[in-house]
Design a protein around this motif. Structure first.
Motif, PDB file in Angstrom:
ATOM      1  N   ASP A 165       0.268  -1.330  -0.004  1.00 33.53           N
ATOM      2  CA  ASP A 165      -0.206  -0.016   0.062  1.00 33.53           C
ATOM      3  C   ASP A 165       0.846   1.209   0.247  1.00 33.53           C
ATOM      4  O   ASP A 165       0.305   1.966  -0.641  1.00 33.53           O
ATOM      5  CB  ASP A 165      -1.025   0.036   1.498  1.00 33.53           C
ATOM      6  CG  ASP A 165      -1.822  -1.357   0.479  1.00 33.53           C
ATOM      7  OD1 ASP A 165      -2.235  -1.350   0.141  1.00 33.53           O
ATOM      8  OD2 ASP A 165      -2.880  -1.932   1.778  1.00 33.53           O
ATOM      9  N   GLU A 166       1.963   1.500   0.822  1.00 34.21           N
ATOM     10  CA  GLU A 166       2.706   2.334   0.888  1.00 34.21           C
ATOM     11  C   GLU A 166       3.284   2.994  -0.387  1.00 34.21           C
ATOM     12  O   GLU A 166       3.732   4.001  -1.049  1.00 34.21           O
ATOM     13  CB  GLU A 166       4.277   2.057   1.660  1.00 34.21           C
ATOM     14  CG  GLU A 166       3.131   2.480   3.313  1.00 34.21           C
ATOM     15  CD  GLU A 166       4.572   1.816   4.814  1.00 34.21           C
ATOM     16  OE1 GLU A 166       4.548   2.679   5.488  1.00 34.21           O
ATOM     17  OE2 GLU A 166       5.027   1.127   4.041  1.00 34.21           O
ATOM     18  N   ILE A 168       2.452   1.678  -3.859  1.00 35.71           N
ATOM     19  CA  ILE A 168       1.358   1.906  -4.448  1.00 35.71           C
ATOM     20  C   ILE A 168       0.984   3.965  -4.284  1.00 35.71           C
ATOM     21  O   ILE A 168       0.924   4.229  -4.460  1.00 35.71           O
ATOM     22  CB  ILE A 168       0.277   1.814  -4.403  1.00 35.71           C
ATOM     23  CG1 ILE A 168      -0.018  -0.218  -4.297  1.00 35.71           C
ATOM     24  CG2 ILE A 168      -1.460   2.003  -4.819  1.00 35.71           C
ATOM     25  CD1 ILE A 168      -1.339  -1.030  -4.127  1.00 35.71           C
ATOM     26  N   ASP A 169       0.715   3.977  -3.090  1.00 33.89           N
ATOM     27  CA  ASP A 169       0.915   5.506  -2.515  1.00 33.89           C
ATOM     28  C   ASP A 169       2.445   5.990  -3.437  1.00 33.89           C
ATOM     29  O   ASP A 169       2.505   7.017  -4.018  1.00 33.89           O
ATOM     30  CB  ASP A 169       1.252   5.605  -0.931  1.00 33.89           C
ATOM     31  CG  ASP A 169      -0.343   5.535  -0.285  1.00 33.89           C
ATOM     32  OD1 ASP A 169      -1.314   5.577  -0.748  1.00 33.89           O
ATOM     33  OD2 ASP A 169      -0.078   5.189   0.927  1.00 33.89           O
ATOM     34  N   LYS A 172       1.565   7.043  -6.612  1.00 37.98           N
ATOM     35  CA  LYS A 172       0.576   7.870  -6.815  1.00 37.98           C
ATOM     36  C   LYS A 172       1.099   9.234  -7.000  1.00 37.98           C
ATOM     37  O   LYS A 172       0.654   9.957  -7.847  1.00 37.98           O
ATOM     38  CB  LYS A 172      -0.784   7.772  -5.504  1.00 37.98           C
ATOM     39  CG  LYS A 172      -1.542   8.626  -5.967  1.00 37.98           C
ATOM     40  CD  LYS A 172      -2.349   9.129  -7.351  1.00 37.98           C
ATOM     41  CE  LYS A 172      -3.812   9.204  -7.064  1.00 37.98           C
ATOM     42  NZ  LYS A 172      -3.801  10.542  -6.756  1.00 37.98           N
ATOM     43  N   TRP A 196      -2.997  -6.670  -7.886  1.00 36.46           N
ATOM     44  CA  TRP A 196      -1.721  -5.503  -8.193  1.00 36.46           C
ATOM     45  C   TRP A 196      -2.456  -4.102  -9.027  1.00 36.46           C
ATOM     46  O   TRP A 196      -2.841  -2.815  -8.527  1.00 36.46           O
ATOM     47  CB  TRP A 196      -0.699  -5.777  -7.924  1.00 36.46           C
ATOM     48  CG  TRP A 196      -0.285  -4.087  -7.827  1.00 36.46           C
ATOM     49  CD1 TRP A 196       0.603  -3.588  -6.994  1.00 36.46           C
ATOM     50  CD2 TRP A 196       0.770  -3.820  -9.549  1.00 36.46           C
ATOM     51  NE1 TRP A 196       1.184  -2.775  -7.315  1.00 36.46           N
ATOM     52  CE2 TRP A 196       1.035  -2.391  -8.446  1.00 36.46           C
ATOM     53  CE3 TRP A 196       0.226  -3.781 -10.557  1.00 36.46           C
ATOM     54  CZ2 TRP A 196       2.101  -1.398  -9.982  1.00 36.46           C
ATOM     55  CZ3 TRP A 196       0.839  -2.759 -11.545  1.00 36.46           C
ATOM     56  CH2 TRP A 196       1.860  -1.748 -10.975  1.00 36.46           C
ATOM     57  N   LYS A 199      -5.703  -2.785  -7.493  1.00 38.18           N
ATOM     58  CA  LYS A 199      -5.085  -1.852  -6.046  1.00 38.18           C
ATOM     59  C   LYS A 199      -4.855  -0.569  -6.776  1.00 38.18           C
ATOM     60  O   LYS A 199      -5.313   0.438  -5.762  1.00 38.18           O
ATOM     61  CB  LYS A 199      -4.223  -2.492  -5.303  1.00 38.18           C
ATOM     62  CG  LYS A 199      -4.505  -3.253  -4.652  1.00 38.18           C
ATOM     63  CD  LYS A 199      -3.980  -4.141  -3.134  1.00 38.18           C
ATOM     64  CE  LYS A 199      -4.081  -3.153  -2.873  1.00 38.18           C
ATOM     65  NZ  LYS A 199      -2.948  -3.931  -1.577  1.00 38.18           N
ATOM     66  N   VAL A 200      -4.351  -0.616  -7.891  1.00 42.96           N
ATOM     67  CA  VAL A 200      -3.521   0.556  -8.775  1.00 42.96           C
ATOM     68  C   VAL A 200      -4.626   1.419  -8.442  1.00 42.96           C
ATOM     69  O   VAL A 200      -4.867   3.138  -8.771  1.00 42.96           O
ATOM     70  CB  VAL A 200      -2.523   0.516  -9.781  1.00 42.96           C
ATOM     71  CG1 VAL A 200      -2.126   1.664 -10.243  1.00 42.96           C
ATOM     72  CG2 VAL A 200      -1.039  -0.429  -9.351  1.00 42.96           C
ATOM     73  N   ARG A 201      -5.787   0.632  -9.766  1.00 44.69           N
ATOM     74  CA  ARG A 201      -6.760   1.607 -10.365  1.00 44.69           C
ATOM     75  C   ARG A 201      -7.564   1.452  -9.216  1.00 44.69           C
ATOM     76  O   ARG A 201      -8.047   3.195  -9.199  1.00 44.69           O
ATOM     77  CB  ARG A 201      -6.760   0.953 -10.658  1.00 44.69           C
ATOM     78  CG  ARG A 201      -6.626   0.262 -11.982  1.00 44.69           C
ATOM     79  CD  ARG A 201      -6.280   1.137 -13.123  1.00 44.69           C
ATOM     80  NE  ARG A 201      -5.296   1.457 -14.390  1.00 44.69           N
ATOM     81  CZ  ARG A 201      -4.365   1.993 -14.909  1.00 44.69           C
ATOM     82  NH1 ARG A 201      -3.845   2.988 -14.435  1.00 44.69           N
ATOM     83  NH2 ARG A 201      -4.119   1.795 -15.886  1.00 44.69           N
ATOM     84  N   GLN A 202      -7.824   1.089  -8.292  1.00 44.16           N
ATOM     85  CA  GLN A 202      -8.974   1.623  -7.071  1.00 44.16           C
ATOM     86  C   GLN A 202      -8.297   3.079  -6.982  1.00 44.16           C
ATOM     87  O   GLN A 202      -8.723   3.866  -5.559  1.00 44.16           O
ATOM     88  CB  GLN A 202      -8.964   0.654  -5.898  1.00 44.16           C
ATOM     89  CG  GLN A 202     -10.123  -0.531  -6.686  1.00 44.16           C
ATOM     90  CD  GLN A 202      -9.620  -1.361  -5.865  1.00 44.16           C
ATOM     91  OE1 GLN A 202      -9.561  -1.238  -4.354  1.00 44.16           O
ATOM     92  NE2 GLN A 202     -10.422  -2.602  -5.614  1.00 44.16           N
ATOM     93  N   ARG A 203      -6.636   3.072  -6.285  1.00 43.32           N
ATOM     94  CA  ARG A 203      -6.654   4.472  -5.717  1.00 43.32           C
ATOM     95  C   ARG A 203      -5.895   5.577  -6.811  1.00 43.32           C
ATOM     96  O   ARG A 203      -5.919   6.932  -6.058  1.00 43.32           O
ATOM     97  CB  ARG A 203      -4.609   4.344  -5.440  1.00 43.32           C
ATOM     98  CG  ARG A 203      -4.042   5.349  -4.804  1.00 43.32           C
ATOM     99  CD  ARG A 203      -4.460   4.977  -3.230  1.00 43.32           C
ATOM    100  NE  ARG A 203      -3.113   5.882  -2.583  1.00 43.32           N
ATOM    101  CZ  ARG A 203      -3.727   6.982  -2.469  1.00 43.32           C
ATOM    102  NH1 ARG A 203      -4.330   7.710  -3.458  1.00 43.32           N
ATOM    103  NH2 ARG A 203      -2.449   7.855  -2.024  1.00 43.32           N
ATOM    104  N   GLY A 204      -7.352   5.372  -7.826  1.00 44.36           N
ATOM    105  CA  GLY A 204      -7.155   6.296  -8.705  1.00 44.36           C
ATOM    106  C   GLY A 204      -5.793   7.297  -9.185  1.00 44.36           C
ATOM    107  O   GLY A 204      -6.195   8.350 -10.482  1.00 44.36           O
TER     108      GLY A 204
END
Length: 618
Positions: A165-166, A168-169, A172, A196, A199-204
């Motif tokens: 998650d970090e 991916i942050d 972003k 994965w 999750k990347v797309r969900q993060r915008g």
């Protein structure tokens, strides 16, 4: 043209990019240009050129990019890293890229430079890739000049500093700073990649994500690369590789088939339309993959019917090649001994056959040396460095004397350690054939770092020394490499002179570039070759001055890396740096490949014989 504009204009048509690195030798660089010229016929959307840490390959990177961009007319992506880069260096790199018409940059943090304890920025403005992206976008001179790509790691970054998650942050943040597209690290687990990516797309994160594809070349390089990159290997892939891991041709074929299968799944299940091929400066596998997808020779075109109904299935290996003649140990030896120098055409004469065809120099990369003429020479260097030593040092004692180095080396040779600084993987089964000799060298304080036994016509299917296609025969001259002091080098020089030219080759060089050798400049010694049905002689390992000196730089940098694990002024660092500064790297090759003991008799004949028990574990 900017890659993002090409991607947006591609619609539902496939696109792909090819990645290359600047070769280490002039001849390899020249020959890579021919290779790239052939690959441009496959109409890639862009060509990507890597950038050494701190701009260590800056000139070669820009020279290569200039040819691909200007002469070949292929849009080129230049990698730029933060490692050892100050603002002035970044500005110089970006201006140079603009001058040659480059419109695409891949912005990376980069790996720690050799000899550094950890990744440390030399300019606090460039600590992470996001800083480089932000700088380009905020500097009027460059803001609108480049399409910017960044990297992502579906299996996690090799440093493992952050959670998924970090990471991916952080991805972003790079996109928010102005990145236009993302290129991923290689992976082989499609299910994990799709999870994965979700999750990347969900993060915008909405910019294009281009999967990184690296075809398997050899089983050993596959293991080394996936270990160093932390790549997850699905059990089914490991199971499919297990029965063919000793057959280089089948591994290469499998690498092509696996890549085709992965790409089809990514298209069908993930709607992926673009792919980034890490070529490792090799040619055939990428071409065969695109042919398998029916994309070759046509350029990007609409997806084929297989993308509608394709379902995962078993890998189907191509049939064994047929031949009109049968190779036997008797005639194979004749072919081998008469063909050792067939790759050297006379002046004004155009060479012919496998070993003179640039497309096939590295068909079976087998051994560190390879051929300095090959654009792929030095590939293994891309996967080494300080980070590996830092992760593995816990299994090595803290050395404060040469005897401690001997002990560490012997622990590796007696299988009490799975690696040591000069080998990231356990001792190979081939090295075990000469293990008593290697132990004896270590006991003498002549620490061995590379070797191979003599082989006279082993079947290519042999699980220990075989390589290449089936139904062939392989040959090897014995050689060994080790570190010794100047006195021992002088002794070896004298004994080589006594033997006369043609029996033993000696190459020795220290950290300060004092080269001592009986090998003439330009003289080439094939130490591994194979004879296979339907092919001319394949020479997969060649030793000569240029390749040895290239490896010498790498070998001494490992001492620097090892020393850097310990604080300045410590006994450990002083010892390791002292060894680096005073010892020679030596390569001794014996030309009598029919006598398995010839090399060892030469090395040990004037030394006292140790009792057999003394050669065991101490």
């Amino acid at each position: 043209m900017r890659l993002i504009d090409k991607i947006n204009a591609s619609g539902n048509n496939p696109f792909y990019t090819f990645e290359f690195f600047p070769p280490r030798t002039d001849q390899g660089f020249s020959n890579l240009l021919s290779r790239i010229s052939r690959l441009t016929e496959l109409k890639p959307s862009a060509i990507s050129i890597t950038w050494g840490a701190g701009g260590s390959t800056r000139d070669r990177t820009l020279e290569l990019a200039s040819v691909t961009q200007r002469d070949y007319g292929v849009d080129t992506i230049v990698h730029v890293t933060c490692t050892n880069m100050e603002q002035g260096m970044v500005d110089d790199a970006l201006r140079a890229a603009k001058r040659i018409g480059i419109e695409n940059i891949l912005a990376l943090r980069g790996d720690p430079p050799r000899g550094e304890e950890e990744w440390t920025p030399v300019d606090q403005r460039f600590t992470h890739a996001v800083d480089l992206v932000s700088y380009i976008r905020s500097t009027p001179e460059f803001a609108d000049s480049f399409c910017i790509g960044v990297a992502a790691y579906p299996d996690g970054h090799t440093d493992k500093e952050y959670s998924e998650d970090e990471e991916i942050d952080h991805l972003k943040a790079k996109v928010d700073a102005g990145a236009d597209f993302i290129v991923t690290q290689l992976f082989y687990d499609v299910d994990n990649y799709m999870r994965w990516l979700g999750k990347v797309r969900q993060r915008g994160i909405a910019v294009p994500v281009i999967p990184g594809i690296m075809p398997l070349q050899t089983y050993s390089s596959f293991l080394r690369l996936t270990k160093l990159c932390g790549t997850h290997i699905p059990p089914e892939i490991q199971a499919e590789l297990e029965p063919i891991k000793h057959d280089d041709q089948k591994v290469k074929d499998y690498g092509v088939s696996l890549s085709v299968r992965l790409i089809k799944r990514l298209v069908n299940e993930g709607g992926v339309t673009g792919f980034h091929f890490s070529t490792l400066n090799l040619e055939k596998s990428v071409q065969r993959i695109l042919e398998g997808l029916d994309w070759a020779h046509k350029g990007p075109s609409k997806f084929q019917n297989w993308l509608i109904a394709e379902t995962p299935g078993p890998i189907v290996h191509p049939p064994e090649p047929k031949s009109e003649f049968v190779v036997t140990p008797a005639n194979a030896s004749d072919y081998a001994t008469s063909g050792l120098n067939s790759h050297l055409p006379k002046e004004g004469e155009v060479g012919k056959g496998e070993v003179n065809n640039a497309a096939t120099w590295d068909e079976f990369p087998n051994g560190r040396f390879g051929d300095v003429n090959s654009p792929a020479f030095g590939t293994q260097d891309l996967w080494g460095g300080y980070s590996r030593l830092r992760n593995e040092a816990s299994q090595w004692a803290r050395p404060t004397s040469p005897a401690d180095i001997t002990s560490i080396c012997l622990r590796f040779l007696t299988f009490h350690a799975s690696s040591w600084p000069f080998s990231p993987s356990p001792l190979s089964s081939e090295s075990q054939l000469i293990l008593p000799h290697l132990k004896r060298l270590a006991h003498l304080g002549w620490w061995p770092v590379g070797s191979q036994p003599a082989v006279d016509g082993a079947r290519s299917e042999d699980e220990t020394v075989g390589w290449g296609p089936r139904s062939g025969y392989v040959y090897q001259k014995a050689f060994v490499e080790f570190f010794v002091g100047e006195e021992e080098v002088r002794r070896l020089e004298g004994r080589v002179r006594e033997r006369g030219k043609g029996e033993v080759d000696l190459l020795a060089c220290n950290f300060k570039d004092d080269l001592r050798t009986n090998v003439a400049d330009g003289e080439r010694n094939a130490v591994t070759w194979g004879v296979f049905p339907g092919q001319e002689i394949v020479q997969s390992t060649i030793i000569e001055r240029e390749s040895f000196l290239s490896w010498k730089d790498e070998a001494f940098s490992i001492w620097t890396d090892w020393a850097s694990l310990y604080p300045p002024g410590s006994k450990e660092r002083e010892l390791l740096e002292g060894i680096r500064d005073t010892r020679y790297l030596v390569n001794v090759t014996h030309h009598d490949f029919k006598n398995p003991d010839a090399l060892w008799n030469f090395l040990f004949e004037d030394l006292p014989v140790e009792p057999e028990a003394a050669l065991g574990e101490r």
